[in-house]
Design an enzyme around this catalytic site. Structure first.
Site, PDB file in Angstrom:
ATOM      1  N   LYS A  38       0.851  -1.054  -0.192  1.00  0.00           N
ATOM      2  CA  LYS A  38       0.052  -0.172   0.068  1.00  0.00           C
ATOM      3  C   LYS A  38       1.025   1.203   0.115  1.00  0.00           C
ATOM      4  O   LYS A  38       0.501   2.255  -0.796  1.00  0.00           O
ATOM      5  CB  LYS A  38      -1.000   0.202   1.195  1.00  0.00           C
ATOM      6  CG  LYS A  38      -2.014  -1.214   1.421  1.00  0.00           C
ATOM      7  CD  LYS A  38      -2.822  -1.087   2.672  1.00  0.00           C
ATOM      8  CE  LYS A  38      -2.067  -1.064   3.792  1.00  0.00           C
ATOM      9  NZ  LYS A  38      -1.474  -2.402   4.047  1.00  0.00           N
ATOM     10  N   ARG A  49      -9.288   1.201   8.860  1.00  0.00           N
ATOM     11  CA  ARG A  49      -8.807  -0.193   9.071  1.00  0.00           C
ATOM     12  C   ARG A  49      -9.811  -1.025   9.878  1.00  0.00           C
ATOM     13  O   ARG A  49      -9.686  -2.092  10.171  1.00  0.00           O
ATOM     14  CB  ARG A  49      -7.629  -0.301   9.932  1.00  0.00           C
ATOM     15  CG  ARG A  49      -6.210  -0.381   9.210  1.00  0.00           C
ATOM     16  CD  ARG A  49      -5.054  -0.617  10.163  1.00  0.00           C
ATOM     17  NE  ARG A  49      -3.944  -1.288   9.849  1.00  0.00           N
ATOM     18  CZ  ARG A  49      -2.904  -0.340   9.371  1.00  0.00           C
ATOM     19  NH1 ARG A  49      -2.839   0.623   9.327  1.00  0.00           N
ATOM     20  NH2 ARG A  49      -1.974  -1.219   9.047  1.00  0.00           N
ATOM     21  N   ARG A  68      11.453  -5.944   4.832  1.00  0.00           N
ATOM     22  CA  ARG A  68      11.163  -4.641   4.582  1.00  0.00           C
ATOM     23  C   ARG A  68      12.226  -3.715   5.405  1.00  0.00           C
ATOM     24  O   ARG A  68      12.440  -4.164   6.450  1.00  0.00           O
ATOM     25  CB  ARG A  68       9.755  -4.210   4.907  1.00  0.00           C
ATOM     26  CG  ARG A  68       9.634  -2.685   5.098  1.00  0.00           C
ATOM     27  CD  ARG A  68       7.995  -2.301   5.071  1.00  0.00           C
ATOM     28  NE  ARG A  68       7.266  -2.732   6.055  1.00  0.00           N
ATOM     29  CZ  ARG A  68       5.927  -2.727   6.257  1.00  0.00           C
ATOM     30  NH1 ARG A  68       5.459  -1.833   5.117  1.00  0.00           N
ATOM     31  NH2 ARG A  68       5.122  -3.047   7.241  1.00  0.00           N
ATOM     32  N   ARG A 120      11.522  -2.232  11.033  1.00  0.00           N
ATOM     33  CA  ARG A 120      10.604  -1.724  12.103  1.00  0.00           C
ATOM     34  C   ARG A 120      10.297  -3.091  13.108  1.00  0.00           C
ATOM     35  O   ARG A 120      10.254  -3.826  12.765  1.00  0.00           O
ATOM     36  CB  ARG A 120       8.991  -1.520  11.459  1.00  0.00           C
ATOM     37  CG  ARG A 120       9.007  -0.166  10.929  1.00  0.00           C
ATOM     38  CD  ARG A 120       8.006   0.276   9.998  1.00  0.00           C
ATOM     39  NE  ARG A 120       6.678  -0.428  10.448  1.00  0.00           N
ATOM     40  CZ  ARG A 120       5.587  -0.234   9.580  1.00  0.00           C
ATOM     41  NH1 ARG A 120       5.510   0.406   8.590  1.00  0.00           N
ATOM     42  NH2 ARG A 120       4.550  -0.734  10.271  1.00  0.00           N
ATOM     43  N   ARG A 159      -0.467  -9.146  13.368  1.00  0.00           N
ATOM     44  CA  ARG A 159      -1.049  -8.031  12.643  1.00  0.00           C
ATOM     45  C   ARG A 159      -1.685  -8.698  11.314  1.00  0.00           C
ATOM     46  O   ARG A 159      -3.021  -7.978  10.967  1.00  0.00           O
ATOM     47  CB  ARG A 159      -0.123  -6.999  11.979  1.00  0.00           C
ATOM     48  CG  ARG A 159       0.600  -6.247  13.119  1.00  0.00           C
ATOM     49  CD  ARG A 159       2.145  -5.669  12.380  1.00  0.00           C
ATOM     50  NE  ARG A 159       1.677  -4.543  11.420  1.00  0.00           N
ATOM     51  CZ  ARG A 159       2.599  -3.985  10.675  1.00  0.00           C
ATOM     52  NH1 ARG A 159       3.834  -4.394  10.729  1.00  0.00           N
ATOM     53  NH2 ARG A 159       2.321  -3.199   9.913  1.00  0.00           N
TER      54      ARG A 159
HETATM   55  P1  ADP Z   1       2.328  -1.833   3.346  1.00  0.00           P
HETATM   56  O1  ADP Z   1       2.294  -0.350   3.114  1.00  0.00           O
HETATM   57  O2  ADP Z   1       1.035  -2.520   2.501  1.00  0.00           O
HETATM   58  O3  ADP Z   1       2.541  -2.315   4.774  1.00  0.00           O
HETATM   59  P2  ADP Z   1       4.708  -1.629   1.987  1.00  0.00           P
HETATM   60  O4  ADP Z   1       4.491  -0.686   0.670  1.00  0.00           O
HETATM   61  O5  ADP Z   1       5.673  -1.062   2.961  1.00  0.00           O
HETATM   62  O6  ADP Z   1       3.511  -2.268   2.367  1.00  0.00           O
HETATM   63  O7  ADP Z   1       5.427  -3.025   1.210  1.00  0.00           O
HETATM   64  C1  ADP Z   1       5.929  -3.982   1.937  1.00  0.00           C
HETATM   65  C2  ADP Z   1       7.393  -4.439   1.595  1.00  0.00           C
HETATM   66  O8  ADP Z   1       7.102  -5.299   0.415  1.00  0.00           O
HETATM   67  C3  ADP Z   1       8.331  -3.414   1.483  1.00  0.00           C
HETATM   68  O9  ADP Z   1       9.520  -4.145   1.699  1.00  0.00           O
HETATM   69  C4  ADP Z   1       8.372  -3.026   0.037  1.00  0.00           C
HETATM   70  O10 ADP Z   1       9.541  -2.573  -0.445  1.00  0.00           O
HETATM   71  C5  ADP Z   1       7.944  -4.576  -0.727  1.00  0.00           C
HETATM   72  N1  ADP Z   1       7.212  -4.465  -1.739  1.00  0.00           N
HETATM   73  C6  ADP Z   1       5.960  -3.734  -2.171  1.00  0.00           C
HETATM   74  N2  ADP Z   1       5.470  -3.948  -3.218  1.00  0.00           N
HETATM   75  C7  ADP Z   1       6.101  -5.179  -3.898  1.00  0.00           C
HETATM   76  C8  ADP Z   1       5.962  -5.627  -4.843  1.00  0.00           C
HETATM   77  N3  ADP Z   1       5.021  -5.765  -5.819  1.00  0.00           N
HETATM   78  N4  ADP Z   1       6.921  -6.733  -5.319  1.00  0.00           N
HETATM   79  C9  ADP Z   1       7.706  -7.036  -4.126  1.00  0.00           C
HETATM   80  N5  ADP Z   1       8.005  -6.475  -2.905  1.00  0.00           N
HETATM   81  C10 ADP Z   1       7.175  -5.232  -2.982  1.00  0.00           C
HETATM   82  P1  AMP Z   2       1.327   0.831   8.972  1.00  0.00           P
HETATM   83  O1  AMP Z   2       2.396   1.803   9.016  1.00  0.00           O
HETATM   84  O2  AMP Z   2       0.240   1.370   8.058  1.00  0.00           O
HETATM   85  O3  AMP Z   2       1.682  -0.586   8.725  1.00  0.00           O
HETATM   86  O4  AMP Z   2       0.693   0.910  10.595  1.00  0.00           O
HETATM   87  C1  AMP Z   2       1.414   0.438  11.619  1.00  0.00           C
HETATM   88  C2  AMP Z   2       0.440   0.355  12.752  1.00  0.00           C
HETATM   89  O5  AMP Z   2      -0.065   1.650  13.301  1.00  0.00           O
HETATM   90  C3  AMP Z   2      -0.639  -0.583  12.583  1.00  0.00           C
HETATM   91  O6  AMP Z   2      -0.310  -2.005  13.140  1.00  0.00           O
HETATM   92  C4  AMP Z   2      -1.552  -0.021  13.965  1.00  0.00           C
HETATM   93  O7  AMP Z   2      -1.103  -0.507  15.223  1.00  0.00           O
HETATM   94  C5  AMP Z   2      -1.321   1.549  13.786  1.00  0.00           C
HETATM   95  N1  AMP Z   2      -2.087   1.822  12.725  1.00  0.00           N
HETATM   96  C6  AMP Z   2      -2.102   2.712  11.537  1.00  0.00           C
HETATM   97  N2  AMP Z   2      -3.321   2.841  11.030  1.00  0.00           N
HETATM   98  C7  AMP Z   2      -4.229   2.824  11.785  1.00  0.00           C
HETATM   99  C8  AMP Z   2      -5.574   2.862  11.847  1.00  0.00           C
HETATM  100  N3  AMP Z   2      -6.313   3.236  10.755  1.00  0.00           N
HETATM  101  N4  AMP Z   2      -6.280   2.207  12.829  1.00  0.00           N
HETATM  102  C9  AMP Z   2      -5.626   1.642  14.005  1.00  0.00           C
HETATM  103  N5  AMP Z   2      -4.632   1.327  14.080  1.00  0.00           N
HETATM  104  C10 AMP Z   2      -3.721   1.933  13.071  1.00  0.00           C
END
Ligand code: ADP
Ligand code: AMP
Length: 214
Positions: free
Chosen positions: A13, A88, A127, A160, A171
């Site tokens: 995302k 969420r 990541r 992280r 999660r």
């Molecule tokens: P989210 O925001 O949904 O938690 P991220 O955008 O941070 O996910 O992506 C999660 C991990 O996967 C990161 O390490 C990112 O670089 C990698 N990633 C994102 N999109 C792809 C893809 N299409 N193919 C492979 N790895 C990806």
């Molecule tokens: P993210 O960076 O989107 O992966 O979010 C990291 C963490 O932040 C999540 O696992 C939740 O603990 C908290 N968080 C982020 N967005 C929300 C939301 N919309 N509602 C509740 N918790 C959230």
């Protein structure tokens, strides 16, 4: 254009939201980034959010909705935004729908990036995030130019705390219980688009662009 990104943690995302934000000139709003920056700055909000984030649980709706509504009420959001990680839960989505409809507005697209659970732990353990600018990389799929260093701002990348496998499993459970129902919610609103997120970053982005430009 008001866009909501849906998908499991690690689905991509944030990666796609940043690309959409740059291409279409929309602010990228990540509630996770807002919480992390509050934790870094030692605010009361950060202290409260950290208790939940460390365990892979959701921050309570009331607090999350408050910071989100405050953020989208700022001037730079007048022409739209990309929401990454919000809503969420169904109650969060309902508040957003209600606030928008009071202004005769609505979400235009809910982009659901579909990635099966078996790919998620690998995505998240690989990541690497920049604690300064929020950019994300993957040690295998999206490596930075210089190992361990952010391409954008030169800071050292981190794993992280909540990307460790034991927290990721929690999660994912929380995602299936509380967030996945949003797929039906936005489908019923007629704005859902599901994208196969197992393909490479650029292929996923091209599909998103053709949806948004249609
Ligand atoms: P989210 O925001 O949904 O938690 P991220 O955008 O941070 O996910 O992506 C999660 C991990 O996967 C990161 O390490 C990112 O670089 C990698 N990633 C994102 N999109 C792809 C893809 N299409 N193919 C492979 N790895 C990806
Ligand atoms: P993210 O960076 O989107 O992966 O979010 C990291 C963490 O932040 C999540 O696992 C939740 O603990 C908290 N968080 C982020 N967005 C929300 C939301 N919309 N509602 C509740 N918790 C959230």
């Amino acid at each position: 254009m008001k866009i909501v990104m849906l998908g499991a943690p690690g689905a991509g995302k944030g990666t796609q939201a940043i690309m959409i934000s740059e291409k279409f000139g929309l602010p990228h709003i990540s509630t996770g980034d807002i919480f992390r920056s509050n934790i870094k700055n030692g605010t009361e909000l950060g202290k409260e959010a950290k208790k939940y984030m460390d365990e892979g649980r959701l921050v309570p709706d009331e607090l999350t909705v408050r910071i989100l509504l405050d953020r989208v009420s700022r001037e730079d959001c007048a022409g739209g935004y990309v929401l990454d990680g919000f809503p969420r839960t169904i109650p969060q989505a309902e508040v957003l729908t209600k606030e928008l409809s009071a202004m005769g507005d609505a979400i235009d697209f809910a982009l659901n990036i579909d990635v099966p659970d078996e790919n998620i732990v690998n995505r998240m353990s690989g990541r690497r995030s920049c604690p300064s600018c929020g950019a994300t990389y993957h040690i295998q799929y999206v490596p930075p130019k210089k190992e361990g260093i952010c391409d954008e701002c030169g800071n050292a990348l981190i794993l992280r705390d909540d990307d460790k496998p034991e927290t990721v499993l929690n999660r994912l459970k929380v995602y299936h219980e509380q967030t996945q129902p949003l797929i039906d919610y936005y489908n019923a609103a007629g704005v859902l688009r599901t994208i196969d997120g197992t393909r490479d970053v650029d292929t996923v982005f091209n599909e998103i662009c053709s949806i948004l430009e249609d």
